[in-house]
Design a protein around this motif. Sequence first.
Motif, PDB file in Angstrom:
ATOM      1  N   VAL A  70      -5.619   7.165 -18.885  1.00 58.04           N
ATOM      2  CA  VAL A  70      -4.249   7.189 -18.375  1.00 58.04           C
ATOM      3  C   VAL A  70      -4.348   7.001 -16.869  1.00 58.04           C
ATOM      4  O   VAL A  70      -5.069   7.748 -16.202  1.00 58.04           O
ATOM      5  N   CYS A  71      -3.642   6.007 -16.335  1.00 60.30           N
ATOM      6  CA  CYS A  71      -3.639   5.761 -14.894  1.00 60.30           C
ATOM      7  C   CYS A  71      -2.230   5.995 -14.365  1.00 60.30           C
ATOM      8  O   CYS A  71      -1.258   5.450 -14.912  1.00 60.30           O
ATOM      9  N   ALA A  72      -2.137   6.783 -13.312  1.00 58.73           N
ATOM     10  CA  ALA A  72      -0.832   7.087 -12.717  1.00 58.73           C
ATOM     11  C   ALA A  72      -1.072   7.692 -11.347  1.00 58.73           C
ATOM     12  O   ALA A  72      -2.165   8.227 -11.088  1.00 58.73           O
ATOM     13  N   PRO A  73      -0.073   7.654 -10.462  1.00 61.60           N
ATOM     14  CA  PRO A  73      -0.252   8.259  -9.141  1.00 61.60           C
ATOM     15  C   PRO A  73      -0.574   9.753  -9.234  1.00 61.60           C
ATOM     16  O   PRO A  73      -0.336  10.369 -10.284  1.00 61.60           O
ATOM     17  N   PRO A  74      -1.113  10.336  -8.147  1.00 65.38           N
ATOM     18  CA  PRO A  74      -1.692  11.690  -8.214  1.00 65.38           C
ATOM     19  C   PRO A  74      -0.795  12.747  -8.852  1.00 65.38           C
ATOM     20  O   PRO A  74      -1.264  13.517  -9.688  1.00 65.38           O
ATOM     21  N   LYS A  75       0.488  12.795  -8.478  1.00 60.05           N
ATOM     22  CA  LYS A  75       1.329  13.877  -8.998  1.00 60.05           C
ATOM     23  C   LYS A  75       1.477  13.766 -10.529  1.00 60.05           C
ATOM     24  O   LYS A  75       1.378  14.756 -11.252  1.00 60.05           O
ATOM     25  N   LEU A  76       1.663  12.537 -11.001  1.00 60.13           N
ATOM     26  CA  LEU A  76       1.804  12.332 -12.450  1.00 60.13           C
ATOM     27  C   LEU A  76       0.468  12.594 -13.147  1.00 60.13           C
ATOM     28  O   LEU A  76       0.417  13.240 -14.203  1.00 60.13           O
ATOM     29  N   SER A  77      -0.625  12.088 -12.564  1.00 61.19           N
ATOM     30  CA  SER A  77      -1.942  12.292 -13.181  1.00 61.19           C
ATOM     31  C   SER A  77      -2.282  13.776 -13.247  1.00 61.19           C
ATOM     32  O   SER A  77      -2.881  14.239 -14.228  1.00 61.19           O
ATOM     33  N   TYR A 131      -5.636   2.044  -8.226  1.00 59.63           N
ATOM     34  CA  TYR A 131      -5.707   3.391  -8.781  1.00 59.63           C
ATOM     35  C   TYR A 131      -6.936   4.071  -8.193  1.00 59.63           C
ATOM     36  O   TYR A 131      -8.066   3.584  -8.380  1.00 59.63           O
ATOM     37  N   ASN A 132      -6.712   5.178  -7.502  1.00 60.18           N
ATOM     38  CA  ASN A 132      -7.818   5.916  -6.904  1.00 60.18           C
ATOM     39  C   ASN A 132      -8.587   6.639  -8.012  1.00 60.18           C
ATOM     40  O   ASN A 132      -7.986   7.369  -8.799  1.00 60.18           O
ATOM     41  N   PHE A 133      -9.903   6.424  -8.052  1.00 60.68           N
ATOM     42  CA  PHE A 133     -10.654   6.976  -9.191  1.00 60.68           C
ATOM     43  C   PHE A 133     -10.678   8.503  -9.183  1.00 60.68           C
ATOM     44  O   PHE A 133     -10.814   9.133 -10.224  1.00 60.68           O
ATOM     45  N   GLU A 134     -10.515   9.105  -8.008  1.00 52.33           N
ATOM     46  CA  GLU A 134     -10.548  10.571  -7.951  1.00 52.33           C
ATOM     47  C   GLU A 134      -9.255  11.191  -8.467  1.00 52.33           C
ATOM     48  O   GLU A 134      -9.278  12.168  -9.214  1.00 52.33           O
ATOM     49  N   SER A 135      -8.132  10.592  -8.065  1.00 49.08           N
ATOM     50  CA  SER A 135      -6.857  11.284  -8.307  1.00 49.08           C
ATOM     51  C   SER A 135      -5.958  10.614  -9.344  1.00 49.08           C
ATOM     52  O   SER A 135      -5.013  11.237  -9.833  1.00 49.08           O
ATOM     53  N   ASP A 136      -6.229   9.352  -9.693  1.00 55.02           N
ATOM     54  CA  ASP A 136      -5.219   8.594 -10.459  1.00 55.02           C
ATOM     55  C   ASP A 136      -5.654   8.227 -11.879  1.00 55.02           C
ATOM     56  O   ASP A 136      -4.891   7.586 -12.596  1.00 55.02           O
ATOM     57  N   ILE A 137      -6.888   8.543 -12.245  1.00 53.82           N
ATOM     58  CA  ILE A 137      -7.383   8.071 -13.550  1.00 53.82           C
ATOM     59  C   ILE A 137      -7.933   9.256 -14.342  1.00 53.82           C
ATOM     60  O   ILE A 137      -8.737  10.037 -13.820  1.00 53.82           O
ATOM     61  N   THR A 138      -7.479   9.373 -15.587  1.00 54.30           N
ATOM     62  CA  THR A 138      -7.970  10.440 -16.476  1.00 54.30           C
ATOM     63  C   THR A 138      -8.497   9.786 -17.754  1.00 54.30           C
ATOM     64  O   THR A 138      -7.775   9.002 -18.388  1.00 54.30           O
ATOM     65  N   ILE A 139      -9.717  10.120 -18.114  1.00 55.63           N
ATOM     66  CA  ILE A 139     -10.304   9.570 -19.344  1.00 55.63           C
ATOM     67  C   ILE A 139      -9.918  10.497 -20.503  1.00 55.63           C
ATOM     68  O   ILE A 139     -10.041  11.728 -20.388  1.00 55.63           O
ATOM     69  N   THR A 140      -9.457   9.873 -21.585  1.00 58.11           N
ATOM     70  CA  THR A 140      -8.925  10.652 -22.720  1.00 58.11           C
ATOM     71  C   THR A 140      -9.621  10.237 -24.026  1.00 58.11           C
ATOM     72  O   THR A 140     -10.293   9.207 -24.072  1.00 58.11           O
ATOM     73  N   VAL A 141      -9.424  11.045 -25.057  1.00 57.58           N
ATOM     74  CA  VAL A 141     -10.018  10.716 -26.361  1.00 57.58           C
ATOM     75  C   VAL A 141      -9.165   9.607 -26.994  1.00 57.58           C
ATOM     76  O   VAL A 141      -8.269   9.845 -27.802  1.00 57.58           O
ATOM     77  N   GLY A 142      -9.434   8.394 -26.573  1.00 53.86           N
ATOM     78  CA  GLY A 142      -8.643   7.252 -27.006  1.00 53.86           C
ATOM     79  C   GLY A 142      -7.279   7.266 -26.326  1.00 53.86           C
ATOM     80  O   GLY A 142      -6.910   8.230 -25.634  1.00 53.86           O
ATOM     81  N   ALA A 143      -6.544   6.184 -26.537  1.00 50.91           N
ATOM     82  CA  ALA A 143      -5.189   6.115 -25.985  1.00 50.91           C
ATOM     83  C   ALA A 143      -4.304   7.164 -26.645  1.00 50.91           C
ATOM     84  O   ALA A 143      -3.367   7.670 -26.026  1.00 50.91           O
ATOM     85  N   THR A 144      -4.612   7.512 -27.894  1.00 49.65           N
ATOM     86  CA  THR A 144      -3.741   8.449 -28.620  1.00 49.65           C
ATOM     87  C   THR A 144      -3.667   9.801 -27.910  1.00 49.65           C
ATOM     88  O   THR A 144      -2.583  10.359 -27.749  1.00 49.65           O
TER      89      THR A 144
END
Length: 383
Positions: A244-251, A84-97
């Motif tokens: 949330v980790c996902a490829p760039p378009k989904l992220s 997972y590319n840290f720039e494009s594929d990972i979003t930090i969220t307020v918990g999993a919820t």
Amino acid sequence: MKNTAQRVAGFKDSIFGVMSKLAREHQAVNLGQGFPDFDGPEWLKKIAETKIDQGHGQYAPFMGTPSLRMMVSSYYKSYYQLDYNFESDITITVGATEGLFSTITACVDPGDEVIVLEPFYDSYVASIEMAGGKAVPVTMHAPTFSVTESELEAAASPRSKMIIVNNPHNPTGKVWEKTELEMIVRFAIKHDLLVISDEVYEFLLFDGATHYPLAQFPGMMERTFTISSAGKTFGLTGWKTGWVCAPPKLSHAVRLVHQYVTFSVNTPMQEAVADGLGKLLEYIPTFQKTYCEKRDYFYDGLTKLGFEFPKPKGTYFMMVPIRNKTQKTDVEFAMELVEKRKVAVVPPSAFYLKSNEGQAYLRFCFAKKEETLKAALKNLQGL
Ligand SMILES: Cc1ncc(COP(=O)(O)O)c(C=O)c1O
């Protein structure tokens, strides 16, 4: 005065809130709430204090601090060989919820169907409904809490957009076998579904159980949102830091929602979790041992009381069959336990849309101090 939105008209107070209120009123031992009654590791709390002292008092970048995204990327690589590319594929969220909500909102159009495996974590269905979608349940059958390919097929339709899988599984404690996941993968690919893989209990594994992230399977990376939570991994649910980790378009789609729901997540906690993830290799064995001892202690206690069920291999929950004790429904029996036995649990029928199988079970959370578990078992004596 005008009415509030129809969107929320069907929602009720969550069962967790209801049971916790009853636990307080009856001064009951609370094994209903799905979180530890003890704090997370001291070393990580100290790191968080330092992070606050150092500043970090302003908004973080909306997708998360680079340090945390880099550490998330690095642990997925080292534990699961997932890139997972840290720039494009990972979003930090307020918990999993929030990760679940932002992902579902980003993917589900009005009228879309989302397949959920019941019993489910209750925010799935609420988020699907808020997006105007329809949750289509497939029941996981006891004692193994399995589903068959034909049951999945029966739930599919031309409107199917997504399937949500939770592994390790709340409330059953099930860790999905590789062959079972392969079946879900075949199904998801055949129907070209988007997939949410809720893996918040990825490290709560016992008896040598292995966790297989769905994104690892061929054909899955491009369609899967992998969601997890530092709150679970470090036993600090109040820190509400997930990803949330996902490829760039989904992220990108998730980020478009996330930026307007929360914008960004608590900066010092992100910085602390980043350092925490750097110590996973040392930390996880102790973490697993602590929870395994709790599981064994509580399981032995419940079996001595005459409850019969397979030992759960993951999470900090037990889904306990009650039919050899009572013919009451889960809700009736849970009310009796909280009032007369001073033990609060969760009646799992709230986690089903279709089947009434949940009425024959209670969910116990064993993420509690030994004295709490001991007090609960004492109160349940002679059931
Ligand atoms: C299956 C599952 N997913 C997600 C969550 C939410 O995690 P968080 O506290 O990080 O929002 C929980 C919390 O109980 C859970 O059990």
